[in-house]
Scaffold this motif. Sequence first.
Motif, PDB file in Angstrom:
ATOM      1  N   ILE A   1     -63.190  43.714 -12.057  1.00  0.00           N
ATOM      2  CA  ILE A   1     -64.017  42.659 -11.472  1.00  0.00           C
ATOM      3  C   ILE A   1     -65.457  43.148 -11.315  1.00  0.00           C
ATOM      4  O   ILE A   1     -65.719  44.141 -10.635  1.00  0.00           O
ATOM      5  CB  ILE A   1     -63.449  42.220 -10.110  1.00  0.00           C
ATOM      6  N   ASP A   2     -66.364  42.421 -11.946  1.00  0.00           N
ATOM      7  CA  ASP A   2     -67.788  42.766 -11.844  1.00  0.00           C
ATOM      8  C   ASP A   2     -68.484  42.017 -10.713  1.00  0.00           C
ATOM      9  O   ASP A   2     -69.404  42.551 -10.083  1.00  0.00           O
ATOM     10  CB  ASP A   2     -68.508  42.434 -13.162  1.00  0.00           C
ATOM     11  N   ASP A   3     -68.052  40.793 -10.446  1.00  0.00           N
ATOM     12  CA  ASP A   3     -68.754  39.976  -9.450  1.00  0.00           C
ATOM     13  C   ASP A   3     -67.870  38.802  -9.046  1.00  0.00           C
ATOM     14  O   ASP A   3     -66.844  38.519  -9.665  1.00  0.00           O
ATOM     15  CB  ASP A   3     -70.073  39.458 -10.038  1.00  0.00           C
ATOM     16  N   VAL A   4     -68.281  38.140  -7.970  1.00  0.00           N
ATOM     17  CA  VAL A   4     -67.652  36.900  -7.525  1.00  0.00           C
ATOM     18  C   VAL A   4     -68.752  35.841  -7.484  1.00  0.00           C
ATOM     19  O   VAL A   4     -69.744  36.002  -6.774  1.00  0.00           O
ATOM     20  CB  VAL A   4     -67.005  37.050  -6.137  1.00  0.00           C
ATOM     21  N   GLU A   5     -68.552  34.758  -8.239  1.00  0.00           N
ATOM     22  CA  GLU A   5     -69.574  33.726  -8.336  1.00  0.00           C
ATOM     23  C   GLU A   5     -69.113  32.431  -7.680  1.00  0.00           C
ATOM     24  O   GLU A   5     -67.938  32.068  -7.770  1.00  0.00           O
ATOM     25  CB  GLU A   5     -69.897  33.445  -9.810  1.00  0.00           C
ATOM     26  N   PRO A   6     -70.028  31.734  -7.014  1.00  0.00           N
ATOM     27  CA  PRO A   6     -69.664  30.410  -6.460  1.00  0.00           C
ATOM     28  C   PRO A   6     -69.477  29.406  -7.584  1.00  0.00           C
ATOM     29  O   PRO A   6     -70.248  29.384  -8.542  1.00  0.00           O
ATOM     30  CB  PRO A   6     -70.869  30.064  -5.580  1.00  0.00           C
ATOM     31  N   ARG A   7     -68.441  28.589  -7.495  1.00  0.00           N
ATOM     32  CA  ARG A   7     -68.165  27.523  -8.466  1.00  0.00           C
ATOM     33  C   ARG A   7     -67.832  26.257  -7.689  1.00  0.00           C
ATOM     34  O   ARG A   7     -66.669  25.952  -7.453  1.00  0.00           O
ATOM     35  CB  ARG A   7     -66.996  27.902  -9.375  1.00  0.00           C
ATOM     36  N   GLY A   8     -68.844  25.538  -7.245  1.00  0.00           N
ATOM     37  CA  GLY A   8     -68.622  24.353  -6.434  1.00  0.00           C
ATOM     38  C   GLY A   8     -67.976  24.743  -5.119  1.00  0.00           C
ATOM     39  O   GLY A   8     -68.529  25.543  -4.355  1.00  0.00           O
TER      40      GLY A   8
ATOM     41  N   ALA B   1     -65.208  26.310  -4.979  1.00  0.00           N
ATOM     42  CA  ALA B   1     -64.337  27.447  -5.281  1.00  0.00           C
ATOM     43  C   ALA B   1     -65.196  28.658  -5.655  1.00  0.00           C
ATOM     44  O   ALA B   1     -66.428  28.645  -5.501  1.00  0.00           O
ATOM     45  CB  ALA B   1     -63.382  27.084  -6.417  1.00  0.00           C
ATOM     46  N   VAL B   2     -64.538  29.697  -6.082  1.00  0.00           N
ATOM     47  CA  VAL B   2     -65.235  30.891  -6.570  1.00  0.00           C
ATOM     48  C   VAL B   2     -64.575  31.333  -7.871  1.00  0.00           C
ATOM     49  O   VAL B   2     -63.449  30.926  -8.192  1.00  0.00           O
ATOM     50  CB  VAL B   2     -65.182  32.061  -5.556  1.00  0.00           C
ATOM     51  N   ALA B   3     -65.288  32.175  -8.609  1.00  0.00           N
ATOM     52  CA  ALA B   3     -64.733  32.754  -9.829  1.00  0.00           C
ATOM     53  C   ALA B   3     -64.889  34.266  -9.773  1.00  0.00           C
ATOM     54  O   ALA B   3     -65.977  34.780  -9.494  1.00  0.00           O
ATOM     55  CB  ALA B   3     -65.431  32.198 -11.058  1.00  0.00           C
ATOM     56  N   LEU B   4     -63.787  34.964 -10.014  1.00  0.00           N
ATOM     57  CA  LEU B   4     -63.827  36.406 -10.195  1.00  0.00           C
ATOM     58  C   LEU B   4     -64.162  36.652 -11.660  1.00  0.00           C
ATOM     59  O   LEU B   4     -63.396  36.257 -12.550  1.00  0.00           O
ATOM     60  CB  LEU B   4     -62.476  37.034  -9.852  1.00  0.00           C
ATOM     61  N   VAL B   5     -65.304  37.283 -11.909  1.00  0.00           N
ATOM     62  CA  VAL B   5     -65.741  37.484 -13.291  1.00  0.00           C
ATOM     63  C   VAL B   5     -65.749  38.968 -13.605  1.00  0.00           C
ATOM     64  O   VAL B   5     -66.093  39.804 -12.771  1.00  0.00           O
ATOM     65  CB  VAL B   5     -67.131  36.867 -13.533  1.00  0.00           C
ATOM     66  N   GLY B   6     -65.348  39.287 -14.810  1.00  0.00           N
ATOM     67  CA  GLY B   6     -65.305  40.684 -15.233  1.00  0.00           C
ATOM     68  C   GLY B   6     -64.757  40.786 -16.627  1.00  0.00           C
ATOM     69  O   GLY B   6     -64.994  39.911 -17.477  1.00  0.00           O
ATOM     70  N   THR B   7     -63.991  41.847 -16.870  1.00  0.00           N
ATOM     71  CA  THR B   7     -63.403  42.045 -18.183  1.00  0.00           C
ATOM     72  C   THR B   7     -61.921  42.363 -18.045  1.00  0.00           C
ATOM     73  O   THR B   7     -61.491  43.004 -17.077  1.00  0.00           O
ATOM     74  CB  THR B   7     -64.086  43.195 -18.935  1.00  0.00           C
ATOM     75  N   ARG B   8     -61.164  41.902 -19.019  1.00  0.00           N
ATOM     76  CA  ARG B   8     -59.744  42.227 -19.078  1.00  0.00           C
ATOM     77  C   ARG B   8     -59.477  42.854 -20.442  1.00  0.00           C
ATOM     78  O   ARG B   8     -59.670  42.208 -21.471  1.00  0.00           O
ATOM     79  CB  ARG B   8     -58.872  40.994 -18.894  1.00  0.00           C
ATOM     80  N   ALA B   9     -59.075  44.106 -20.408  1.00  0.00           N
ATOM     81  CA  ALA B   9     -58.860  44.854 -21.659  1.00  0.00           C
ATOM     82  C   ALA B   9     -60.105  44.783 -22.538  1.00  0.00           C
ATOM     83  O   ALA B   9     -60.022  44.684 -23.765  1.00  0.00           O
ATOM     84  CB  ALA B   9     -57.639  44.322 -22.386  1.00  0.00           C
ATOM     85  N   GLY B  10     -61.279  44.794 -21.895  1.00  0.00           N
ATOM     86  CA  GLY B  10     -62.541  44.804 -22.625  1.00  0.00           C
ATOM     87  C   GLY B  10     -63.109  43.451 -22.956  1.00  0.00           C
ATOM     88  O   GLY B  10     -64.256  43.345 -23.393  1.00  0.00           O
ATOM     89  N   ALA B  11     -62.337  42.381 -22.748  1.00  0.00           N
ATOM     90  CA  ALA B  11     -62.810  41.041 -23.078  1.00  0.00           C
ATOM     91  C   ALA B  11     -63.304  40.326 -21.818  1.00  0.00           C
ATOM     92  O   ALA B  11     -62.675  40.425 -20.759  1.00  0.00           O
ATOM     93  CB  ALA B  11     -61.690  40.235 -23.721  1.00  0.00           C
ATOM     94  N   PRO B  12     -64.420  39.593 -21.902  1.00  0.00           N
ATOM     95  CA  PRO B  12     -64.923  38.855 -20.734  1.00  0.00           C
ATOM     96  C   PRO B  12     -63.858  37.894 -20.197  1.00  0.00           C
ATOM     97  O   PRO B  12     -63.207  37.180 -20.959  1.00  0.00           O
ATOM     98  CB  PRO B  12     -66.131  38.088 -21.291  1.00  0.00           C
ATOM     99  N   THR B  13     -63.697  37.911 -18.858  1.00  0.00           N
ATOM    100  CA  THR B  13     -62.645  37.116 -18.222  1.00  0.00           C
ATOM    101  C   THR B  13     -63.150  36.560 -16.899  1.00  0.00           C
ATOM    102  O   THR B  13     -63.920  37.227 -16.195  1.00  0.00           O
ATOM    103  CB  THR B  13     -61.389  37.972 -17.966  1.00  0.00           C
ATOM    104  N   ALA B  14     -62.721  35.350 -16.563  1.00  0.00           N
ATOM    105  CA  ALA B  14     -63.044  34.756 -15.261  1.00  0.00           C
ATOM    106  C   ALA B  14     -61.791  34.076 -14.717  1.00  0.00           C
ATOM    107  O   ALA B  14     -61.062  33.415 -15.454  1.00  0.00           O
ATOM    108  CB  ALA B  14     -64.181  33.763 -15.391  1.00  0.00           C
TER     109      ALA B  14
END
Length: 460
Positions: free
Chosen positions: A289-296, A298-311
């Motif tokens: 997990i690189d960051d937590v972003e507001p989404r209306g 809700a929130v989104a946990l953003v980062g990478t999973r096995a090297g691929a961008p994931t939210a």
Amino acid sequence: MTITDSAPIAAVAGQRETSLPVVIIGAGPVGLAAAAQLLERGIEPLVLERGDHAGAAISEWGHIRLFSPWRHVTDAASVRLLEAQGWTPQHPDALPTGHELVKHYLAPLAATPQLASRIRYGVTVENVSRDGMDRTRTAGRDTTPFLIRVDSRGDADEIRARAVIDASGTFSTPNPVTTSGLAPRHSAEVADRLTHGLPDVLGRDRAQFAGRRVVVVGAGHSAANALIALRRLAEQEPGTTITWAIRSADPHRVVGSDDDQLPGRASLGAATRELIDDNAVTLVDRFLIDDVEPRGDAVALVGTRAGAPTAIEADVVVVGTGFRPDLDGLREIRLRLDDVVEAPEKLAPLIDPNEHSCGSVPPHGVDELSHPEKGFWLAGMKSYGRAPTFLLLTGYEQVRSIADELAGRHEEARRIELVLPETGVCSTDLAAGSCCIVPAASERSAVSDLTLTAKPASCC
């Protein structure tokens, strides 16, 4: 007293110092044990507690049931104080909840005539230093009283002490959710969507989770207990969905093996395996997990999973990534801490979570807890820094040793008076019985500290 050639300044300072109390920060199990041990040696303690009652931090996770039975969560000197008041102990093999520990042990202990007048509630310790000396001053330092600056229900105050024992735990300073260990960039905007520590999913905090998309972050026993409680909630509240995000490739730290020597922990592992086998949770492994972003709303946990961008989007996030010591108010104290776990330098190799469980940590005392600052000690969960291997019995042995050192009983201070159970008596259990989330503060009770997991885990 008039200072003359026959009364050196150091001697006068030393007399002043010994007339002052030993300040203990925190009225949890280890803090109160320290006070009881000091009183038995004729040393005056003063306990400063931020909450409004003894064990205030434990009350925050009072729904948790410990793996440790009553016989392993009480201090000998404290029990002697209680028995003098006609206290009736609980069954030694019963497993208390946090609420029961406070009600049947800490509250009556704090109410004894010997301790009641020596505890100040609603007091937040902001800074500790030497009276008139910052950390750069050396001459006469060891005989100069400590200066403790506090906020007492909005009023500033200063207290002087001959020694300081910081047993304040780590429960108030959880680790951030990000893999970097830094706070999310949008902390203020997402704060109300992040729950740290040990939520009471089926009780006090039920409304926060019912019918929501919940993500649990962490691969330790606290996370597992939260997941099990959430499954029960999902069975009762339609629309409740559960995602489990971990850094590793599999949740083996929690699932463990069937031959675990601690039955409670084994049942927790079995229940966690069942969650996965039944598809009751969505497991997202290898997620950084690189960051937590507001989404209306809700929130989104953003980062990478096995090297691929994931939210991953969530309505609420349970952050079970452990705790860390708050050292900000100790900048003027000369501490010698390990670079990795932030524990006293000599203690750190003994509690390294990569090598030890709570049952394999050797008992230790003043030598391992000492810092360049004479008369200052971190004790209890806070002394373990970021390591999740703390056990209450070990904390009681720490303060017994410190009390002997302050009483001039140097040989006794270095004598080991504790034999730990071979398997360790650690953690809490949710898998069997009522909902009890494993403390990593405590699990690191901090559990201000209280009991912890017997295996290393990020949630501890």
